[in-house]
Write an enzyme that holds these catalytic residues in place. Sequence first.
Site, PDB file in Angstrom:
ATOM      1  N   VAL A 178      -0.092  -5.142  -7.816  1.00 30.08           N
ATOM      2  CA  VAL A 178       0.822  -4.036  -8.077  1.00 30.08           C
ATOM      3  C   VAL A 178       2.264  -4.511  -7.923  1.00 30.08           C
ATOM      4  O   VAL A 178       2.609  -5.176  -6.935  1.00 30.08           O
ATOM      5  CB  VAL A 178       0.546  -2.848  -7.136  1.00 30.08           C
ATOM      6  CG1 VAL A 178       1.453  -1.668  -7.484  1.00 30.08           C
ATOM      7  CG2 VAL A 178      -0.920  -2.427  -7.230  1.00 30.08           C
ATOM      8  N   ASP A 292     -14.220   5.239  -4.065  1.00 26.90           N
ATOM      9  CA  ASP A 292     -13.524   4.255  -3.225  1.00 26.90           C
ATOM     10  C   ASP A 292     -12.381   4.917  -2.455  1.00 26.90           C
ATOM     11  O   ASP A 292     -11.258   4.412  -2.428  1.00 26.90           O
ATOM     12  CB  ASP A 292     -12.996   3.099  -4.083  1.00 26.90           C
ATOM     13  CG  ASP A 292     -12.573   1.895  -3.235  1.00 26.90           C
ATOM     14  OD1 ASP A 292     -12.924   1.850  -2.033  1.00 26.90           O
ATOM     15  OD2 ASP A 292     -11.882   1.011  -3.764  1.00 26.90           O
TER      16      ASP A 292
END
Length: 468
Positions: A178, A292
Amino acid sequence: MLTHLNISNNNISGVIPPQLGKAIQLQQLDLSANRLSGTIPKELGMFPLLFKLLLGNNILSGNIPLELGNLSNLEILDLASNSLSGPIPKQLGNFWKLSSLNLSENRFVDIIPDEIGKMHHLESLDLSQNMLTGEIPPLLDLFAIWGHDGELLYEQIIQGTDNFSSRQCIGTGGYGTVYKAELPTGRIVAVKKLHSSEDGDMADLKAFKSEIHALTQIRHRNIVKLYGFSSFAENSFLVYEFMEKGSLQNILCNNEEAERLDWIVRLNVIKGVAKALSYMHHDCSPPVIHRDISSNNVLLDSEYEAHVSDFGTARLLKSDSSNWTSFAGTFGYTAPELAYTMKVDNKTDVYSFGVVTLEVIMGRHPGELISSLLSSASSSSSSPSTIHHLPLNDAMDQRPSPPVNQLAEEVVVATKLAFECLHVNPQFRPTMQQVARALSTQCPPLSKSFSMIMLGELLGHGHGGETS
């Protein structure tokens, strides 16, 4: 007087009856994923209150009727995966409230009308797999185009991340790295660049498509927004709204940040995640299972409001499917039944939510506490474990000032709900809708001093405690 009509995901054939236009109070119309054929009747442009129109995944043909331009309140329009043809009508520019437009997988030709670039609220645009020509019109903001037409977006991201420089990196996950990027408009965004293999192909195309599919279907204030994406072979990435405070996990690991995370903020974080999951499980059709949920995938904005992120493992839960799957998730947050079965349903997210809630309350991952609870629940001994006699006050994170009055009552309720979510039997876990409602309901006054409440009093059957 009909306001909502959803007959999606059936086997309905034939044409869309023009008489449907008489239901002038209609606000949401979902006819997607059927076998509807023929043209889109112009009568569908007669709904002044309509804000969601979903006709995707049918076998509709012909042009988009110009009368649809009368739907001035429309926010979501999905005509994807049909056989619609002709040019994209410029009348679509009348949809000044539109946030999501999906015309992909059709037979549209000619240029993209400039009017689309004037939609102030447009966040998601998918025109892929058509026969469009010409240039992309000037756009007021970032948008999503799947495929090689996304050159403008692509160049902006390359420049904004300094060609994915390590200096712009703000995190790494299982599916990608990211980066923080500033666009020419001044907007700051987060860019998740998917990991590539040695031959340059994307390492996990399935996760990439899963995340796009999930996030283009859902809109909620506690779910991170997907602004755009690119599928260029050498650099495939997703573009999200930027979360200034980063992940919940990183904040809890930093003493100064954790101290600032007071009990008002912590309870709001718990409520925000609960609302997001309740929306995904109960308000999306078909339901979306995240698979998740962890403190690393809960991001906080500048106001410390929680946003669920990272939908690379998300799964659309179809009612006619057994939902068997390969393992996905983060160890320490996954439900115990996944050790012996790969059948996934929304109760696996509920368990993960319970872990995250205790993590927010305790200030650290509750692994030892959960292990004690599970061993106590499976033990044949009738005597309670030492964990039952541990005061809640001692188990909580000591870094912020202790909760008082209504905050203390809400912490008790949140802890009790977390334990219910961790029930060893998935069938006895509450739904996220029940959890979200319980967290938003006024709490009863405590029957004793907060410092005198033991964990054992908050446990239900299935944790070695008494049923409350």
